[in-house]
Design an enzyme around this catalytic site. Structure first.
Site, short mmCIF file in Angstrom:
data_model
loop_
_atom_site.label_atom_id
_atom_site.label_comp_id
_atom_site.label_asym_id
_atom_site.label_seq_id
_atom_site.Cartn_x
_atom_site.Cartn_y
_atom_site.Cartn_z
N CYS A 1 0.86 -1.37 -0.62
CA CYS A 1 -0.15 -0.01 -0.10
C CYS A 1 0.77 1.19 -0.12
O CYS A 1 0.42 2.28 -0.59
CB CYS A 1 -0.87 0.00 1.85
N HIS B 1 -2.64 6.83 3.48
CA HIS B 1 -1.04 6.81 3.64
C HIS B 1 -0.34 8.13 2.99
O HIS B 1 -0.62 8.83 2.18
CB HIS B 1 -0.02 5.69 3.41
#
Lengths: 357, 357, 357, 357
Positions: free
Chosen positions: A151, A247
């Site tokens: 990710c 993120h």
């Protein structure tokens, strides 16, 4: 496009739930099989799952009976998406491939295999061409494994690809991440570790960013049978922060030759168009990179920007010159969309359009 | 040591509250005057203050009457600590100095003045010697201004000083911060900006880290009348995270000549002893730098480590080689102790021991 | 007072860590034995423990070797505190008692046993007298089990006891709790369940408040051999909120006969003095109940008030008349001090002073 | 339905932003005028606004020029929605009504005016009929003021209305709320007050719940010219918790005569259908009340359930008998949709369908 029957491995987990959310109204992919652990098999999806998404479970899957992850359960599927944990993914995904079923995996197990494509769908879908070689080696006509990146890697490679395309090779990249808790699955991170806190460590994560970036931005050997890493030096430091999804990365870049201005960089990121967009894929973002200029100096932010382009865009802001590298900026990815389930889905869409699935 | 009478400017604010918490049982400094805005003056401290500390207000100050920040109100004070906002600090602190009162300021206004010491008490207390020159220029025998650094700078310069002492000049430093909300005062950061979020921007903060580091780690000119910046190139990226207290920084360091091993770096940080320790100052930490080794890969963390050495230590962990710089690590400072009020107090303790206050 | 040797069962867990924090500088209790699971036994305490307290582990225990929870390991102890999970507490605590060792348990297992005292140390220490009968039944001269209440019960019974003492029997009590995550231990509550969220359910908790309140506020039968529940009807609704420590409760009270004014209630709570205070126990709070008046309408708050009286006080505020009940107010307890480890310690101090331990 | 031109008062604020989000693809309401303070007037909406929604600003409004809140600016509007703060709403909304413009207000100023409807759109849209009398009194044919309830009131009255319809008058209701920070606007609640904390006080909020519930559940006098409060006694205690959106309430109910079983209550809530549903309004929820049964004992939760039915449903769970009242349960409302902007929009849709706008 014809409708494809899809299966989900690890359907009850965090990534599996995100797959189902993203597929709930997909025009080309119809969820046909849900697979999970032996503990869940035989139960209805509703019974088997602690649903943690902020949108309700789709009616369609509520009462579907969860199957085991045996290959034979997925025989009817054209495509199988895997949200399995790496502890189980290795064997199960291989079994499905050997049973001639295409698997798009979110796990790390096969990312470093030389003839397995590691694809971020808005970056390097041309890497999918290696599937021919992979199938040939395994004497299969359909079965294959395609992986998507970790990710956090996704937040790095999307802007780097745009910059590499525009300004040539990148010499060095320094990355400091602030990563959401959904990246650790459920139950995942204990609240006692995250409230009023930051944890400056995520096991194995820094190495993934440093290695995967080089494969994704790299090339293929002459015979189209294996990937070659590029030469960019990547240094990563990873932190966990109390954010649900998204993120955020502070990225500094030194080019091998070029030294573009801030406005050059802004333009290159803003103008970037990926193959998934050109192929007009259903889930492709209209903008692969959403760029914030100086009028928004405090963006992107996870809570406000992770849903940009339904989570398939990377958002970039605070582009400015750097006194050590050439340029630095902030990058945000929706870690469970473009950084996980969404990557698998859009990779599959591209592969279908290209006749590879 | 004789007991000194101290005053607090901005006593009702976040930094002022921390000054009072730290001074509540101080053996040498007795709180004699509390100064705040005209709105608060004349009220009891309890009435005037929205107390936000997690320890109760000390009995002693509860009923003290808050004064204005006029210099004459502080005539009886041996030392005045200022937690004033920079909007007001400039004029008020100058007025007190001109009235021959020593002021230890937490504001940014005079940090860049050539003859004003900018001191982190566990780093560069030898810079206090320039006070003689400052007083001489102003024809004062007692009045002076001493500043302490911005809260985030403190987390950077403490380990850098130990490394510079051990391995010589530092060429380049890259810093990415994750900073606590208490750094923005009260009301400060709206909760809507911080819950489930990170804000990748703090106005003016990056420039402070980049500039202050060079003054603090720099030297003094031959006549001891002005500071000279050192040559280290510092690049900072600052982020606000949902943490009450404690700034966490990811720091990468390239030395000018040396390339010490991880264990060399660990030892240099662990062995570092500052002047405040040698002088046996009351608030000096026993360890100026608390170092975590590989057995604690996820430390320091703000919630667990900010109170190390009562907030006067900087905690460092995750020391490891870096592929771009020489070494990288994580550093944590208690931003309202060593990064603010505690810096003023310990600076004053050192100055008293050295006969400068 | 002579120094007693104490042991800790479940020393590596959340409650065990709090026991060690509270005992680190205790004048009368010296930690002699640390017990934990077979997995931890044989390791140093530092190795065996994921320390989650915001104050550092005390030097003393760092290198102590963790033992199993076998009774023979605790033979030298005068007193044993148990922070064991209820899955294990039942058998282990009984074994220790049978080995003639006094155990102060934080687990639920024996709270409802008729001859086991269930004691909140600032409420009903006179219930400890039943220990004589408990020992007699078991043919022991020292061994016994004393339990303290569930963490949330403590926030209810302290103010209710003061009100019952002042205004006679309480007819009905409605309680809605907002409870901290530390109450669930470590790893405990997943962060995905708590960030930007409230969970309106804690398994078994409501029943505990409803039942334990009646035993703690109740009496003892004529032969001093068993407890009798009082007649107060308690209705509880429990919620988990993203707070580290500190359970906050909204409480509404209807008296059987009295209908005191707000200022009567304020005075009764403020004037309340418990036996632990009269006996001048080391850990006894100076104020058992810290009362906030109308000048602080938004207090108590967990982050600001949980440490009142070192966590041994209950804080009460917002006392006001109620249109359905007689009076309503807000009550706060430090759930791991007075609501857990601190209760055991202060109960032990009282029992020692009374010659029962 | 013909398309209506709508204006927004207070368009740059938190409620104004939610109005624009909800109206961005509304088939019948076209945003024509954006009004805000003098400071914002003349700027583009993008310039004037700190956008805090988690979905991007709609393209359409980005470059609209913000107007002042003078009535003449809104002359072209068929309907005006007001998200103004109560400090300004009183005069501005009256001016618009006097200029014969219908205003749907989210502010508290006119909620208690006898001939102004106070309407939660899934509860008491029949109260809109009083508009005729209001217009007559003011000699207007179009101009009028309609208010919606305080955000927390909505979570209470929706289930109470269903219960009152099914089981007759309600005698007593006790409510304890845990309210989201978005209810306080922006900047609103400081993060220092909310992180690791709960604030047991919201100024004026308890009185609003207690009073508004009685008007909304009450009737109209014979001449249809003024509202009459019903007799239910409501006692409320309000708390602020660290949640972005979604007010969660613990509610206990005593009926005047009935004492329905849990399954009766479950059925009554589940079967409840409101006028907005019957009129097939665009924004009307398919289920006005989403009920969770015992298989989901920890629901509803703000993060997981606030978006049920796009925020227009109230979610109810944990229905169980109560030892003091008859029944207790947990209720959740999306405070800025059904509790604020969405209420205005759905109220307007109903009024249009009924020929009142």
């Amino acid at each position: 496009m014809v409708v494809k029957k899809v299966g989900i491995l690890g359907a009850t987990g965090t990534v599996g739930q995100r797959f189902l959310t993203l597929l709930s109204d997909h025009p080309n992919f119809e969820v046909a099989v849900l697979g999970a652990s032996a503990r869940s098999a035989g139960k209805s999806y509703k019974e088997a799952t602690k649903w943690k998404q902020s949108v309700p479970m789709s009616k369609k899957v509520t009462d579907m009976i969860v199957k085991s992850c045996d290959a034979k359960e997925f025989a009817q599927c054209d495509i199988v998406f895997s949200g399995l944990d790496s502890d189980f993914a290795g064997e199960i995904e291989k079994n499905l491939r050997d049973a001639n079923i295409p698997v798009l995996s979110n796990a790390k197990n096969y990312r470093r295999t030389p003839n397995v494509p590691l694809v971020v769908p808005t970056v390097n879908t041309e890497h999918l061409d290696v599937l021919k070689s992979q199938r040939k080696e395994n004497n299969l006509d359909r079965g294959c494994i395609i992986t998507n990146s970790n990710c956090s890697t996704a937040a790095v490679v999307v802007p780097l690809k745009a910059l590499q395309d525009a300004f040539g090779p990148i010499d060095k990249v320094s990355v400091v991440s602030m990563q959401a808790i959904s990246g650790a699955g459920y139950p995942g991170v204990p609240c006692l570790d995250m409230l009023d806190n930051v944890v400056p460590y995520i096991s194995g994560e820094e190495d993934k960013i440093e290695w995967e970036t080089r494969k994704i931005l790299g090339g293929v050997n002459e015979s189209q049978s294996a990937f070659e890493l590029n030469d960019t030096v990547v240094s990563a430091q990873c932190n966990r922060v109390p954010v649900i999804d998204g993120h955020l990365m502070c990225i500094s870049v030194k080019f091998a030759k070029a030294n573009p201005s801030v406005s050059d960089v802004h333009k290159a990121l803003n103008d970037y168009v990926c193959e998934a967009q050109k192929l007009d894929c259903h889930s492709a973002p209209k903008q692969a990179i959403v760029v914030f200029d100086e009028s928004c100096p405090d963006r992107p932010q996870p809570r406000l920007d992770r849903e940009n382009q339904n989570g398939y865009a990377v958002s970039v802001g605070r582009i400015r010159p750097d006194s050590i590298f050439d340029v630095k900026f902030v990058s945000l990815v929706h870690n469970t969309v473009l950084g996980a389930a969404g990557a698998g889905i859009l990779n599959a869409e591209v592969a279908v359009k290209k006749g590879l699935l």
